[in-house]
Design a protein around this motif. Structure first.
Motif, PDB file in Angstrom:
ATOM      1  N   GLY A 191       0.816  -1.211   0.000  1.00  6.43           N
ATOM      2  CA  GLY A 191       0.000   0.000   0.000  1.00  6.43           C
ATOM      3  C   GLY A 191       0.843   1.251   0.000  1.00  6.43           C
ATOM      4  O   GLY A 191       1.989   1.252   0.454  1.00  6.43           O
ATOM      5  N   SER A 192       0.259   2.332  -0.533  1.00  9.12           N
ATOM      6  CA  SER A 192       0.943   3.623  -0.599  1.00  9.12           C
ATOM      7  C   SER A 192       0.123   4.664   0.134  1.00  9.12           C
ATOM      8  O   SER A 192      -1.112   4.569   0.219  1.00  9.12           O
ATOM      9  N   GLU A 193       0.810   5.677   0.663  1.00  7.44           N
ATOM     10  CA  GLU A 193       0.119   6.775   1.360  1.00  7.44           C
ATOM     11  C   GLU A 193      -0.702   7.629   0.404  1.00  7.44           C
ATOM     12  O   GLU A 193      -1.418   8.537   0.831  1.00  7.44           O
ATOM     13  N   THR A 194      -0.605   7.331  -0.891  1.00 11.33           N
ATOM     14  CA  THR A 194      -1.456   8.022  -1.877  1.00 11.33           C
ATOM     15  C   THR A 194      -2.830   7.371  -1.986  1.00 11.33           C
ATOM     16  O   THR A 194      -3.694   7.848  -2.715  1.00 11.33           O
ATOM     17  N   GLY A 195      -3.022   6.257  -1.254  1.00 11.90           N
ATOM     18  CA  GLY A 195      -4.310   5.572  -1.295  1.00 11.90           C
ATOM     19  C   GLY A 195      -4.366   4.434  -2.300  1.00 11.90           C
ATOM     20  O   GLY A 195      -5.439   3.879  -2.555  1.00 11.90           O
ATOM     21  N   LYS A 196      -3.220   4.054  -2.890  1.00  5.73           N
ATOM     22  CA  LYS A 196      -3.160   2.979  -3.875  1.00  5.73           C
ATOM     23  C   LYS A 196      -2.782   1.656  -3.208  1.00  5.73           C
ATOM     24  O   LYS A 196      -1.992   1.620  -2.260  1.00  5.73           O
ATOM     25  N   LEU A 197      -3.350   0.576  -3.738  1.00  7.31           N
ATOM     26  CA  LEU A 197      -3.077  -0.762  -3.229  1.00  7.31           C
ATOM     27  C   LEU A 197      -2.798  -1.711  -4.389  1.00  7.31           C
ATOM     28  O   LEU A 197      -3.436  -1.609  -5.450  1.00  7.31           O
ATOM     29  N   VAL A 198      -1.858  -2.642  -4.188  1.00  4.56           N
ATOM     30  CA  VAL A 198      -1.583  -3.676  -5.188  1.00  4.56           C
ATOM     31  C   VAL A 198      -1.397  -5.000  -4.469  1.00  4.56           C
ATOM     32  O   VAL A 198      -0.702  -5.075  -3.434  1.00  4.56           O
ATOM     33  N   ALA A 199      -2.009  -6.064  -5.000  1.00  6.28           N
ATOM     34  CA  ALA A 199      -1.828  -7.417  -4.466  1.00  6.28           C
ATOM     35  C   ALA A 199      -1.323  -8.311  -5.589  1.00  6.28           C
ATOM     36  O   ALA A 199      -1.726  -8.174  -6.743  1.00  6.28           O
ATOM     37  N   ALA A 200      -0.421  -9.238  -5.235  1.00  7.17           N
ATOM     38  CA  ALA A 200       0.102 -10.202  -6.200  1.00  7.17           C
ATOM     39  C   ALA A 200       0.240 -11.551  -5.522  1.00  7.17           C
ATOM     40  O   ALA A 200       0.577 -11.623  -4.325  1.00  7.17           O
ATOM     41  N   VAL A 201      -0.015 -12.630  -6.267  1.00  5.35           N
ATOM     42  CA  VAL A 201       0.010 -13.975  -5.698  1.00  5.35           C
ATOM     43  C   VAL A 201       0.922 -14.868  -6.535  1.00  5.35           C
ATOM     44  O   VAL A 201       0.753 -14.967  -7.763  1.00  5.35           O
ATOM     45  N   GLY A 202       1.908 -15.516  -5.865  1.00  2.00           N
ATOM     46  CA  GLY A 202       2.805 -16.428  -6.553  1.00  2.00           C
ATOM     47  C   GLY A 202       2.163 -17.777  -6.813  1.00  2.00           C
ATOM     48  O   GLY A 202       1.003 -18.028  -6.449  1.00  2.00           O
ATOM     49  N   ARG A 203       2.915 -18.714  -7.401  1.00  2.00           N
ATOM     50  CA  ARG A 203       2.374 -20.005  -7.842  1.00  2.00           C
ATOM     51  C   ARG A 203       1.823 -20.839  -6.680  1.00  2.00           C
ATOM     52  O   ARG A 203       0.778 -21.500  -6.822  1.00  2.00           O
ATOM     53  N   SER A 204       2.504 -20.815  -5.529  1.00  2.00           N
ATOM     54  CA  SER A 204       2.032 -21.609  -4.389  1.00  2.00           C
ATOM     55  C   SER A 204       0.692 -21.088  -3.878  1.00  2.00           C
ATOM     56  O   SER A 204      -0.212 -21.859  -3.549  1.00  2.00           O
ATOM     57  N   VAL A 247      -7.141   7.673   3.026  1.00  2.00           N
ATOM     58  CA  VAL A 247      -5.765   7.182   3.189  1.00  2.00           C
ATOM     59  C   VAL A 247      -5.379   7.016   4.658  1.00  2.00           C
ATOM     60  O   VAL A 247      -4.429   6.284   4.974  1.00  2.00           O
ATOM     61  N   ALA A 248      -6.094   7.664   5.568  1.00  2.00           N
ATOM     62  CA  ALA A 248      -5.783   7.538   7.000  1.00  2.00           C
ATOM     63  C   ALA A 248      -6.022   6.111   7.494  1.00  2.00           C
ATOM     64  O   ALA A 248      -5.506   5.718   8.547  1.00  2.00           O
ATOM     65  N   LYS A 249      -6.778   5.331   6.758  1.00  2.00           N
ATOM     66  CA  LYS A 249      -7.097   3.964   7.166  1.00  2.00           C
ATOM     67  C   LYS A 249      -6.255   2.937   6.426  1.00  2.00           C
ATOM     68  O   LYS A 249      -6.646   1.780   6.281  1.00  2.00           O
ATOM     69  N   LEU A 250      -5.061   3.359   5.959  1.00  2.00           N
ATOM     70  CA  LEU A 250      -4.200   2.444   5.214  1.00  2.00           C
ATOM     71  C   LEU A 250      -3.794   1.240   6.062  1.00  2.00           C
ATOM     72  O   LEU A 250      -3.816   0.097   5.584  1.00  2.00           O
ATOM     73  N   ASP A 251      -3.443   1.481   7.342  1.00  2.00           N
ATOM     74  CA  ASP A 251      -3.043   0.372   8.213  1.00  2.00           C
ATOM     75  C   ASP A 251      -4.184  -0.631   8.356  1.00  2.00           C
ATOM     76  O   ASP A 251      -3.970  -1.852   8.326  1.00  2.00           O
TER      77      ASP A 251
END
Length: 462
Positions: free
Chosen positions: A394-407, A444-448
């Motif tokens: 996550g970024s303090e700009t309010g952006k989120l990215v998730a990625a999942v490997g093969r397992s 963005v204050a709720k990033l945590d």
């Protein structure tokens, strides 16, 4: 008969003679060339029929195109528009806007803001209706600056059309035209885009015709006589009504035309083509300026060159090379920025993997990445997935990215599901593929909290 003439160039008289030799009787209509012209003119939506008013207004502008002042009598006043027995003011028509001017009685001056023709009378719309009555004698005055701008552009349209035929071929047919004070446009039929070199050749050819100072000839002729003399190309700008038509000859361009014109091509002044565009399949639009408008258009372009030269601090003639150099440098810098971003992502990757947790046999990274932009988040998350991590960044700009490997994918963990719950905590949303997803929200204050619920989703499984 129309097909034989239009497609194969066989005059109708010869076709009729051949048919009669074979025993066939052929009746050739007087308006044959009008019928041919109509096959070239695309059907237009029918205009609302204007009410025909009684009376007749004498049109003085054809015989006296450069006279500015006239006297007339008010025949009627209809819905705020004044009908005169004679006028120098040109009514809108043939792609040419109406003249503006004034009407003056003994006590007041009235601004004329529009002029329209209805039947045989001309309606002069006043800016402020009232004050003129039937029987009043008035003095009219034409705004000659506007009139001459329209006349120059109208005559220039004939020259540009003729020049396009000379450069592109005789297949060129006028599909429409519009004139104004500062520019004009001409739509022509053409099977492909006009190249820059062809456009320059058309402009040069038109200006050569201007410098020849050829007289602009106008005459009223019976329709059948005009058609016999000039054929169906007479109707390039459309088929006018009536038994008498006004024929305008500008060099080798001959058309039925009711607009105002200069008396010789030299009065047009310079012609500057501004741009061209394809308005529909098979129709090219040429936009240009003539006379004073052409000078002003050229000055505007000079100003742009001057401003660009000032910004880059080079003479105008060096602008292309300088701009190309700057562009190449910019591309090089973009590549360097991408390389540095990748290096930064790899450096961060080492830090992120060092803080990885194990959840249900999977290596999991859930971290805040300061003010990182979406590209940085995607790059880091993708690199983690390549090394078989499940990541939520996550970024303090309010952006989120998730990625999942093969397992993680093998166990049914989906990046889109993680992002959905995490982004919801930020008051937003997101989505993507099972192996990579992105989202975000304004809170963005709720990033945590967003990262926490994302982790919980990983623990909960699919």
């Amino acid at each position: 008969m129309i097909s034989l003439y239009d497609t194969h160039g066989i005059p109708p008289e010869i076709a009729r003679e051949s048919a009669e030799e074979l025993g066939a009787s052929v009746e050739l209509p007087d308006n044959f060339y009008s019928l041919v012209a109509k096959t070239h003119i695309k059907a237009e939506a029918e205009e609302t029929t204007k009410p025909v008013l009684p009376g007749k207004t004498e049109l003085l502008f054809y015989e006296h195109p450069f006279e500015q002042v006239f006297e007339a009598e008010v025949l009627d006043v209809v819905d705020g528009s004044v009908v005169l027995d004679r006028t120098l003011l040109y009514p809108e028509g043939g792609g040419q806007p109406a003249d503006h001017g004034t009407l003056e009685n003994a006590t007041q001056v009235f601004q004329v803001v529009d002029v329209q023709k209805s039947g045989d009378v001309v309606l002069h719309k006043l800016a402020k209706p009232g004050g003129l009555q039937k029987g009043d004698h008035i003095k009219g005055c034409v705004d000659m600056r506007r009139r001459m701008a329209h006349a120059r552009h109208h005559t220039a349209t004939h020259l540009v059309h003729d020049s396009a035929k000379r450069v592109l071929g005789k297949h060129i047919w006028q599909a429409g035209a519009q004139k104004s004070e500062d520019r004009a446009r001409l739509d022509i039929s053409h099977f492909k885009r006009i190249t820059e070199e062809e456009l320059k050749a058309i402009e040069l050819e038109a200006n050569r015709r201007v410098m020849e100072t050829v007289p602009v000839k106008t005459q009223f002729l019976p329709r059948t006589e005009a058609e016999k003399l000039f054929g169906f190309e007479l109707y390039q700008g459309g088929v006018p009504p009536g038994k008498q038509i006004r024929v305008v000859r500008v060099g080798t361009d001959i058309e039925a035309c009711a607009g105002t014109h200069v008396t010789n091509t030299g009065m047009i002044g310079a012609i500057k083509i501004l741009r061209t565009e394809r308005v529909q399949d098979g129709v090219e639009r040429i936009e240009f300026a003539a006379g004073e408008a052409a000078v002003l258009a050229s000055q505007e372009r000079d100003d742009l060159l001057g401003e660009a030269s000032g910004v880059l601090r080079v003479p105008a003639e060096q602008l292309p090379k300088t701009a190309e150099r700057f562009f190449e440098e910019w591309k090089g810098q973009q590549k360097e920025i991408e390389r540095l971003k990748e290096e930064l992502a790899k450096a961060r990757l080492r830090t992120l993997t060092a803080e990885a947790q194990e959840v249900d046999g999977l290596k999991v990274v859930v971290q805040k990445m300061g003010q990182a932009d979406i590209d940085e988040l995607l790059k880091a998350a993708s690199l983690l997935a390549e090394q078989d991590y499940v990541a939520l960044l996550g970024s303090e700009t309010g952006k989120l990215v998730a990625a999942v490997g093969r397992s993680g994918l093998a166990k049914g963990v989906k990046a889109g599901a993680i992002i959905k719950v995490a982004a919801k905590a930020l008051g937003g949303g997101g989505g993507g593929k099972p192996d990579l997803a992105q989202g975000g929200g304004p809170d963005v204050a709720k990033l945590d909290e967003a990262l926490k619920v994302g982790m919980e989703k990983m623990r909960a499984g699919p």
